[in-house]
Design an enzyme around this catalytic site. Structure first.
Site, mmCIF file in Angstrom:
data_model
loop_
_atom_site.group_PDB
_atom_site.id
_atom_site.type_symbol
_atom_site.label_atom_id
_atom_site.label_comp_id
_atom_site.label_asym_id
_atom_site.label_seq_id
_atom_site.Cartn_x
_atom_site.Cartn_y
_atom_site.Cartn_z
ATOM 1 N N GLU A 183 0.846 -1.197 0.000
ATOM 2 C CA GLU A 183 0.000 0.000 0.000
ATOM 3 C C GLU A 183 0.877 1.241 0.000
ATOM 4 O O GLU A 183 1.728 1.403 0.875
ATOM 5 C CB GLU A 183 -0.925 -0.019 1.234
ATOM 6 C CG GLU A 183 -1.612 1.298 1.567
ATOM 7 C CD GLU A 183 -2.440 1.895 0.421
ATOM 8 O OE1 GLU A 183 -3.269 1.182 -0.162
ATOM 9 O OE2 GLU A 183 -2.226 3.092 0.111
ATOM 10 N N CYS A 202 -15.395 6.960 3.239
ATOM 11 C CA CYS A 202 -16.802 7.387 3.159
ATOM 12 C C CYS A 202 -17.177 8.260 4.360
ATOM 13 O O CYS A 202 -18.096 9.070 4.283
ATOM 14 C CB CYS A 202 -17.734 6.179 3.116
ATOM 15 S SG CYS A 202 -17.212 4.940 1.927
ATOM 16 N N HIS A 220 -10.236 0.885 10.360
ATOM 17 C CA HIS A 220 -10.638 -0.413 10.914
ATOM 18 C C HIS A 220 -9.439 -1.158 11.484
ATOM 19 O O HIS A 220 -9.548 -1.841 12.499
ATOM 20 C CB HIS A 220 -11.322 -1.273 9.847
ATOM 21 C CG HIS A 220 -12.471 -0.566 9.180
ATOM 22 N ND1 HIS A 220 -13.561 -0.124 9.881
ATOM 23 C CD2 HIS A 220 -12.676 -0.196 7.889
ATOM 24 C CE1 HIS A 220 -14.404 0.480 9.043
ATOM 25 N NE2 HIS A 220 -13.880 0.457 7.842
HETATM 26 C C1 LIG Z 1 -15.411 11.372 0.545
HETATM 27 C C2 LIG Z 1 -15.830 10.039 -0.001
HETATM 28 C C3 LIG Z 1 -17.036 9.504 0.396
HETATM 29 C C4 LIG Z 1 -17.445 8.263 -0.091
HETATM 30 N N1 LIG Z 1 -18.657 7.761 0.319
HETATM 31 C C5 LIG Z 1 -19.065 6.554 -0.145
HETATM 32 C C6 LIG Z 1 -20.311 5.999 0.289
HETATM 33 O O1 LIG Z 1 -21.036 6.617 1.105
HETATM 34 N N2 LIG Z 1 -20.691 4.797 -0.214
HETATM 35 C C7 LIG Z 1 -19.905 4.089 -1.089
HETATM 36 O O2 LIG Z 1 -20.287 2.967 -1.495
HETATM 37 N N3 LIG Z 1 -18.700 4.590 -1.510
HETATM 38 C C8 LIG Z 1 -18.275 5.797 -1.063
HETATM 39 N N4 LIG Z 1 -17.061 6.307 -1.481
HETATM 40 C C9 LIG Z 1 -16.270 5.551 -2.485
HETATM 41 C C10 LIG Z 1 -15.404 4.488 -1.823
HETATM 42 O O3 LIG Z 1 -14.595 5.067 -0.854
HETATM 43 C C11 LIG Z 1 -14.571 3.777 -2.872
HETATM 44 O O4 LIG Z 1 -15.450 3.239 -3.820
HETATM 45 C C12 LIG Z 1 -13.723 2.655 -2.283
HETATM 46 O O5 LIG Z 1 -12.800 3.150 -1.361
HETATM 47 C C13 LIG Z 1 -12.989 1.917 -3.403
HETATM 48 O O6 LIG Z 1 -12.210 0.892 -2.849
HETATM 49 P P1 LIG Z 1 -10.954 0.320 -3.624
HETATM 50 O O7 LIG Z 1 -10.296 -0.627 -2.693
HETATM 51 O O8 LIG Z 1 -11.346 -0.146 -4.961
HETATM 52 O O9 LIG Z 1 -10.018 1.581 -3.882
HETATM 53 P P2 LIG Z 1 -9.367 2.665 -2.865
HETATM 54 O O10 LIG Z 1 -10.172 2.810 -1.640
HETATM 55 O O11 LIG Z 1 -9.112 3.832 -3.730
HETATM 56 O O12 LIG Z 1 -8.010 1.944 -2.494
HETATM 57 C C14 LIG Z 1 -6.977 1.748 -3.415
HETATM 58 C C15 LIG Z 1 -5.660 1.781 -2.659
HETATM 59 O O13 LIG Z 1 -4.617 1.423 -3.547
HETATM 60 C C16 LIG Z 1 -3.469 2.175 -3.231
HETATM 61 N N5 LIG Z 1 -2.597 2.184 -4.412
HETATM 62 C C17 LIG Z 1 -2.886 2.681 -5.640
HETATM 63 N N6 LIG Z 1 -1.836 2.479 -6.483
HETATM 64 C C18 LIG Z 1 -0.885 1.841 -5.768
HETATM 65 C C19 LIG Z 1 0.424 1.374 -6.066
HETATM 66 N N7 LIG Z 1 0.963 1.506 -7.289
HETATM 67 N N8 LIG Z 1 1.135 0.784 -5.084
HETATM 68 C C20 LIG Z 1 0.596 0.631 -3.850
HETATM 69 N N9 LIG Z 1 -0.620 1.056 -3.505
HETATM 70 C C21 LIG Z 1 -1.354 1.646 -4.455
HETATM 71 C C22 LIG Z 1 -4.033 3.538 -2.873
HETATM 72 O O14 LIG Z 1 -3.137 4.261 -2.047
HETATM 73 C C23 LIG Z 1 -5.318 3.167 -2.125
HETATM 74 O O15 LIG Z 1 -5.163 3.105 -0.734
HETATM 75 C C24 LIG Z 1 -16.620 7.542 -1.003
HETATM 76 C C25 LIG Z 1 -15.395 8.092 -1.404
HETATM 77 C C26 LIG Z 1 -15.005 9.321 -0.915
HETATM 78 C C27 LIG Z 1 -13.681 9.884 -1.355
#
Ligand SMILES: Cc1cc2nc3c(=O)[nH]c(=O)nc-3n(C[C@H](O)[C@H](O)[C@H](O)COP(=O)(O)OP(=O)(O)OC[C@H]3O[C@@H](n4cnc5c(N)ncnc54)[C@H](O)[C@@H]3O)c2cc1C
Length: 457
Positions: free
Chosen positions: A33, A43, A61
């Site tokens: 990460e 969120c 968490h």
């Molecule tokens: C303010 C806000 C409010 C939200 N509210 C809601 C809600 O109410 N309901 C809902 O369903 N969704 C909500 N979302 C959307 C939700 O947070 C995302 O859909 C979710 O976090 C996506 O999960 P993910 O694991 O796919 O990606 P992310 O949470 O984006 O995680 C990807 C991770 O990969 C890491 N990463 C990327 N590239 C690399 C690399 N090359 N090397 C190492 N690490 C890397 C990043 O640092 C990041 O931590 C909200 C988002 C925001 C910003």
């Protein structure tokens, strides 16, 4: 021992790591990460900024150490995956603290790199008072500025759901907010008439709305605590203490693309139902991967935690050698906008038409408690359906309360490809405190049935 490497330590990546370990305790799992935090709920960031949540730790968490000791997976935080060589099954990583490069060998790898906020192509974006909100450090930086009493006037660029949540958070902190939105309505997931209800609520709560407007340029001012923004088409300058950009997101796919992994038409990583990419041994899940929409029948990008977690869990099964599939989603979401709950599922009218459906829609207002009770309020429910066969295609609901109950029922109907006829028969809970004997869902279905039968709306 089989070696699993997961890139990205949030919703999708951590769901996958936890699931894979549960299925097979002997796996050797490493999560890479790039940020300092893992497994946190971004969120909840608007609540941190509004002050409703005092400690950022409430959103986290697990710390990397806790995840390692309680879930048995190694976590390399502040470590970026920089180069993937799928032919050799090697991933090169860079530790941000030490500057050291390492190579991790794997048997199976999951890309869970999420999305990144889109940035407009304008001058002045590198100013320290300009922010996007995608990760916890962004939220902390915005909160700290507001806490320091340095923010009175805010310019919010973009009226998506994050932008609207920020409007409310910043009003709660006493800020003046100007919301600039390029299209003529906020929340593009809604039909225009429904979006107007939201716009009215924003204005009632003191948000200044500039629809059909954009920002053409940002400029430093003499005062380091202020920044000037050129609003277009008005061609007027507005000076504020903070600029927040929420003009959409795009999947984080550079690592995959450079490794020769195929992207879909949406721009996200193409995956099978088992979350396999085009390259053997490499999986993808979450907002960097495509998600199949069960209503439109199209693969698209998703920007919700709900989809990311489900894809991550299914990927975790597959990484551990147990077959699992992510069948698809219907695009369900909900948010609070001041005194209103705003929810939607499936397609709105224009999306349904552009997918080739013979889309029609009805809109009703009905009470969410017996009308004789003081707590009775109305929910406005709009239902989109296909006139040719009565298939439900989508729904949007707005009201002070009771929205989730209706939207979730209709999301389940969409999963089941139900028709208006079938949904009219649903046995839904009724007591005077919660609805009338005919739930708003039934009332909307009856209206749609009348349209289907060619009678007046
Ligand atoms: C303010 C806000 C409010 C939200 N509210 C809601 C809600 O109410 N309901 C809902 O369903 N969704 C909500 N979302 C959307 C939700 O947070 C995302 O859909 C979710 O976090 C996506 O999960 P993910 O694991 O796919 O990606 P992310 O949470 O984006 O995680 C990807 C991770 O990969 C890491 N990463 C990327 N590239 C690399 C690399 N090359 N090397 C190492 N690490 C890397 C990043 O640092 C990041 O931590 C909200 C988002 C925001 C910003």
């Amino acid at each position: 021992v089989e070696r699993i490497v997961i890139v990205g330590g949030n919703a999708a990546g951590m769901s996958a790591a936890a699931r894979a370990k549960r299925v097979n305790r002997d796996l050797d799992i490493t999560v890479v990460e790039s940020g300092a935090h893992v497994a946190y709920s971004i969120c909840g960031a608007p609540f941190l900024i509004s002050g409703e949540l005092r400690e950022a730790s409430g959103l986290v968490h697990f710390t990397p150490e806790e995840f390692q000791s309680q879930r048995g997976s190694r976590v390399l935080a502040e470590t970026e995956a920089v180069h993937l060589q799928p032919g050799l099954k090697r991933l090169e990583v860079l530790c941000r603290r030490s500057g050291r490069r390492d190579v991790l060998a794997y048997d199976r790898l999951l890309l869970a790199t999420g999305y990144k906020p889109r940035r407009p192509r304008i001058q002045g974006l590198d100013h320290p008072l300009v922010f996007t909100l995608a990760r916890l450090p962004d939220a902390l930086a915005i909160r700290d500025l507001v806490d320091a009493g340095q923010v009175r006037d805010v310019l919010l660029v973009g009226g998506g759901y994050i932008g609207l949540e920020l409007c409310e958070a910043l009003r709660r902190r006493g800020c003046r907010v100007l919301l600039v939105e390029e299209s003529e309505s906020v929340l593009g997931t809604l039909d225009r008439d429904m979006s107007e209800i939201v716009a009215r609520e924003l204005r009632l709560n003191g948000i200044e709305l500039a629809l059909g407007s954009t920002v053409g340029e940002l400029r430093k001012t003499q005062d380091a605590g202020r920044i000037a923004a050129l609003l277009q088409p008005a061609e007027s300058w507005s000076t504020v203490n903070l600029v927040l950009i929420d003009i959409g997101v795009e999947p984080n796919v550079e690592l995959a693309e450079r490794a020769g992994i195929r992207l879909g038409r949406s721009g996200a990583i193409e995956v099978t139902e088992r979350l396999e990419t085009s390259v053997f041994g490499v999986y993808a899940a979450g907002n960097c991967a495509e998600a199949f929409n069960l209503v439109s029948g199209r693969c698209e990008t998703s920007c919700l935690a709900t989809v990311a977690s489900k894809q991550g869990r299914a990927a975790g099964d597959n990484l551990a050698g147990r077959l699992a599939r992510f069948g698809g989603h219907v695009g369900t979401s909900i948010l609070r906008v001041f005194g209103l709950e705003v929810g939607s599922t499936g397609l709105n009218t224009s999306q349904a038409l552009s997918c080739g459906f013979r889309a029609d829609a009805v809109k009703i207002s009905a009470p969410v408690a017996a009308a004789y009770l003081p707590e009775s309020t109305q929910v406005t429910l709009k239902v989109v359906f296909d006139r040719s066969n009565g298939r439900l295609l989508g729904a949007q609901a707005i009201g002070p309360r009771g929205v989730a109950a209706r939207i979730n029922v209709l999301a389940a109907c969409l999963h089941q490809r139900q028709t208006v006829e079938e949904a009219a028969q649903l046995d839904l809970a009724y007591a005077p405190s919660f609805s009338q004997a005919w739930d708003p869902v039934h009332v909307a279905m009856h209206a749609a049935q009348r349209v289907m039968a060619g009678r007046a709306r």
